[in-house]
Design a protein around this motif. Structure first.
Motif, PDB file in Angstrom:
ATOM      1  N   VAL A   1     -23.843  16.813 -31.364  1.00  0.00           N
ATOM      2  CA  VAL A   1     -25.003  16.181 -31.555  1.00  0.00           C
ATOM      3  C   VAL A   1     -24.914  15.037 -32.614  1.00  0.00           C
ATOM      4  N   LYS A   2     -23.839  15.001 -33.179  1.00  0.00           N
ATOM      5  CA  LYS A   2     -23.879  13.888 -34.257  1.00  0.00           C
ATOM      6  C   LYS A   2     -23.484  12.479 -33.340  1.00  0.00           C
ATOM      7  N   THR A   3     -22.689  12.507 -32.537  1.00  0.00           N
ATOM      8  CA  THR A   3     -22.194  11.611 -31.493  1.00  0.00           C
ATOM      9  C   THR A   3     -23.653  11.017 -30.861  1.00  0.00           C
ATOM     10  N   CYS A   4     -24.161  12.098 -30.187  1.00  0.00           N
ATOM     11  CA  CYS A   4     -25.179  11.627 -29.457  1.00  0.00           C
ATOM     12  C   CYS A   4     -26.671  11.115 -30.385  1.00  0.00           C
ATOM     13  N   ARG A   5     -26.582  11.494 -31.632  1.00  0.00           N
ATOM     14  CA  ARG A   5     -27.800  11.020 -32.538  1.00  0.00           C
ATOM     15  C   ARG A   5     -27.357   9.667 -32.790  1.00  0.00           C
ATOM     16  N   MET A   6     -25.937   9.106 -32.888  1.00  0.00           N
ATOM     17  CA  MET A   6     -25.593   7.821 -33.478  1.00  0.00           C
ATOM     18  C   MET A   6     -25.913   6.790 -32.288  1.00  0.00           C
ATOM     19  N   ASN A   7     -25.557   7.343 -31.029  1.00  0.00           N
ATOM     20  CA  ASN A   7     -25.769   6.641 -30.041  1.00  0.00           C
ATOM     21  C   ASN A   7     -27.298   6.426 -29.611  1.00  0.00           C
ATOM     22  N   LEU A   8     -28.152   7.388 -30.000  1.00  0.00           N
ATOM     23  CA  LEU A   8     -29.615   7.166 -29.970  1.00  0.00           C
ATOM     24  C   LEU A   8     -30.069   6.244 -31.009  1.00  0.00           C
ATOM     25  N   ASP A   9     -29.394   6.213 -32.225  1.00  0.00           N
ATOM     26  CA  ASP A   9     -29.815   5.338 -33.279  1.00  0.00           C
ATOM     27  C   ASP A   9     -29.467   4.006 -32.884  1.00  0.00           C
ATOM     28  N   VAL A  10     -28.280   3.753 -32.232  1.00  0.00           N
ATOM     29  CA  VAL A  10     -27.787   2.364 -31.539  1.00  0.00           C
ATOM     30  C   VAL A  10     -28.915   1.749 -30.578  1.00  0.00           C
ATOM     31  N   ASP A  11     -29.070   2.696 -29.708  1.00  0.00           N
ATOM     32  CA  ASP A  11     -30.155   2.317 -28.627  1.00  0.00           C
ATOM     33  C   ASP A  11     -31.372   1.903 -29.308  1.00  0.00           C
ATOM     34  N   ARG A  12     -31.790   2.727 -30.316  1.00  0.00           N
ATOM     35  CA  ARG A  12     -33.035   2.751 -30.899  1.00  0.00           C
ATOM     36  C   ARG A  12     -33.230   0.855 -31.524  1.00  0.00           C
ATOM     37  N   ALA A  13     -31.942   0.784 -32.285  1.00  0.00           N
ATOM     38  CA  ALA A  13     -31.973  -0.695 -32.853  1.00  0.00           C
ATOM     39  C   ALA A  13     -32.066  -1.784 -31.862  1.00  0.00           C
ATOM     40  N   ASN A  14     -31.361  -1.453 -30.538  1.00  0.00           N
ATOM     41  CA  ASN A  14     -31.638  -2.339 -29.600  1.00  0.00           C
ATOM     42  C   ASN A  14     -32.846  -2.214 -28.602  1.00  0.00           C
ATOM     43  N   LYS A  15     -33.642  -1.385 -29.036  1.00  0.00           N
ATOM     44  CA  LYS A  15     -35.001  -1.377 -28.350  1.00  0.00           C
ATOM     45  C   LYS A  15     -34.717  -0.906 -26.991  1.00  0.00           C
ATOM     46  N   ILE A  16     -33.827   0.236 -26.781  1.00  0.00           N
ATOM     47  CA  ILE A  16     -33.791   0.683 -25.426  1.00  0.00           C
ATOM     48  C   ILE A  16     -33.748   2.224 -25.564  1.00  0.00           C
ATOM     49  N   GLU A  17     -34.545   2.841 -24.623  1.00  0.00           N
ATOM     50  CA  GLU A  17     -34.542   4.349 -24.576  1.00  0.00           C
ATOM     51  C   GLU A  17     -33.954   4.779 -23.262  1.00  0.00           C
ATOM     52  N   ALA A  18     -32.799   5.666 -23.280  1.00  0.00           N
ATOM     53  CA  ALA A  18     -32.317   6.257 -22.193  1.00  0.00           C
ATOM     54  C   ALA A  18     -33.254   6.946 -21.064  1.00  0.00           C
ATOM     55  N   VAL A  19     -32.834   6.816 -19.758  1.00  0.00           N
ATOM     56  CA  VAL A  19     -33.956   7.255 -19.037  1.00  0.00           C
ATOM     57  C   VAL A  19     -34.343   8.756 -19.136  1.00  0.00           C
ATOM     58  N   TRP A  20     -33.489   9.503 -19.454  1.00  0.00           N
ATOM     59  CA  TRP A  20     -33.690  10.864 -19.848  1.00  0.00           C
ATOM     60  C   TRP A  20     -33.272  11.287 -21.295  1.00  0.00           C
ATOM     61  N   GLN A  21     -33.709  10.186 -22.226  1.00  0.00           N
ATOM     62  CA  GLN A  21     -33.478  10.445 -23.683  1.00  0.00           C
ATOM     63  C   GLN A  21     -31.941  11.219 -23.926  1.00  0.00           C
ATOM     64  N   GLU A  22     -32.131  12.233 -24.880  1.00  0.00           N
ATOM     65  CA  GLU A  22     -30.689  12.706 -25.290  1.00  0.00           C
ATOM     66  C   GLU A  22     -30.055  13.413 -24.330  1.00  0.00           C
ATOM     67  N   GLU A  23     -30.739  13.677 -23.023  1.00  0.00           N
ATOM     68  CA  GLU A  23     -30.038  14.454 -21.945  1.00  0.00           C
ATOM     69  C   GLU A  23     -29.108  13.277 -21.300  1.00  0.00           C
ATOM     70  N   SER A  24     -29.442  12.068 -21.318  1.00  0.00           N
ATOM     71  CA  SER A  24     -28.623  10.877 -20.886  1.00  0.00           C
ATOM     72  C   SER A  24     -27.325  10.835 -21.685  1.00  0.00           C
ATOM     73  N   HIS A  25     -27.769  10.823 -23.137  1.00  0.00           N
ATOM     74  CA  HIS A  25     -26.589  10.734 -23.974  1.00  0.00           C
ATOM     75  C   HIS A  25     -25.864  11.894 -23.783  1.00  0.00           C
ATOM     76  N   LEU A  26     -26.323  13.095 -23.903  1.00  0.00           N
ATOM     77  CA  LEU A  26     -25.389  14.507 -23.537  1.00  0.00           C
ATOM     78  C   LEU A  26     -24.404  14.212 -22.412  1.00  0.00           C
ATOM     79  N   ASN A  27     -24.913  13.768 -21.221  1.00  0.00           N
ATOM     80  CA  ASN A  27     -24.245  13.453 -20.188  1.00  0.00           C
ATOM     81  C   ASN A  27     -23.077  12.388 -20.152  1.00  0.00           C
TER      82      ASN A  27
END
Ligand SMILES: CC(=O)N[C@H]1[C@@H](OP(=O)(O)OP(=O)(O)OC[C@H]2O[C@@H](n3ccc(=O)[nH]c3=O)[C@H](O)[C@@H]2O)O[C@H](CO)[C@H](O)[C@@H]1O
Ligand SMILES: [Mn+2]
Length: 288
Positions: free
Chosen positions: A215-241
């Motif tokens: 969850v920490k790794t996914c959270r950090m990657n979600l933060d990077v995406d947010r800073a880059n103004k991109i949201e993965a197609v299935w949000q945290e599920e995409s980062h989980l995969n």
């Protein structure tokens, strides 16, 4: 002679219709691939506690009653279970009679006006929960979607260091069809020629330290995406995969553990244990 020997020591011959191990030799848990008596004899003496999170923000609070009541009938029965219910509406959490050794803690949480944000923010909330409490209190943790119901046994056969679950709708489709994030700009990017399975975001489990890393790794990657103004197609599920591609789960739960009420039951589905209930998306979500 050989067959007799196998029937004594292994259950793998009982499910020729599905694969029961991954290429990295993690078991895939299906009905008739395990002997519950043997498994309970391992885990019962350890007196383990299983932390289990449900997020019920906004109108999703209405799903709590059915999922908790059905969990009391089917989920880790005979084991200590500590439910953590995250909600912005603590007064609307139903009173559910819990069995012995089972408890429920309500965590008041701010909601969001986007369902995508609610879903993906589970990663940081679980991160904090594990760090603050679960790491010292529980032996295993599961994060489960609340818009769900248990229909049959879900027990200690599901426990492992890092547990992923095969998504009902993508099970059996080819890798190119997996709905991974395909834009290289996202941290969740997976190229077309990579990936093992498509894992559902609705069921994640494992040892608290292993799930914390996830969850920490996914959270950090979600933060990077947010800073880059991109949201993965299935949000945290995409980062989980993405995470599971490089950090392979040690156990996989078959779609028996993540079915969908709307989906017909093929012959390989001998039992539905946990399933997504039907919902009116337009009515229940804060945004389209
Ligand atoms: C079966 C499955 O693998 N489902 C995943 C899928 O869609 P789903 O359609 O299953 O997503 P969903 O609407 O159930 O949202 C996921 C979870 O977020 C919570 N929630 C959501 C909205 C809201 O207003 N209030 C609230 O509490 C709730 O716990 C819910 O179970 O993709 C999502 C990310 O996009 C999640 O990864 C889900 O786990
Ligand atoms: Mn859901």
């Amino acid at each position: 002679m050989r067959l007799v020997y196998f029937s004594y020591t292994s259950t793998w011959l009982s499910r020729p219709d599905v694969s029961t191990t991954t290429k990295w030799l993690a078991p895939i848990v299906w009905e008739d691939t395990f002997d519950l008596t043997v498994i309970d004899n391992i885990y019962k003496p350890q007196n383990i506690t299983v932390a289990t999170t449900f997020f019920a923000l906004g109108k999703y609070v209405r799903f709590l009653k059915e999922v908790l009541e059905s969990a009391e009938q089917h989920f880790m029965v005979g084991y200590r279970v500590h439910y953590y219910v995250f909600t912005d509406l603590p007064d609307e959490v139903p009173t559910v009679t819990l069995g012995e050794g089972r408890q429920l803690t309500v965590k008041k949480t701010a909601s969001s006006n986007r369902w995508q944000e609610i879903s993906l923010r589970r990663m940081e909330m679980i991160e904090k929960l594990i760090e603050d409490e679960v790491i010292n209190k529980a032996d295993y943790i599961f994060s489960l979607d609340v818009d769900s119901k248990f229909y049959a046994h879900w027990g200690a056969e599901s426990l492992g260091d890092l547990v992923g679950t095969l998504h009902a709708w993508l099970y059996g489709t080819s890798r190119e069809q997996f709905t991974y994030e395909r834009r290289p700009e996202s941290q969740a990017f997976i190229p077309l020629d990579e990936g093992d399975y498509y894992y559902g975001g609705a069921v994640i489990g494992g040892r608290p330290d292993k799930v914390l890393k996830l969850v920490k790794t996914c959270r950090m990657n979600l933060d990077v995406d947010r800073a880059n103004k991109i949201e993965a197609v299935w949000q945290e599920e995409s980062h989980l995969n993405k995470y599971f591609l490089y950090n392979k789960p040690t156990k996989l739960l078959s779609p028996e553990y993540l079915w969908d009420d709307r989906k017909g039951k093929p012959s390989f589905m001998k039992v539905v244990r946990f399933s997504q209930v039907e919902k009116n998306y337009a009515e229940i979500r804060p945004n389209p």
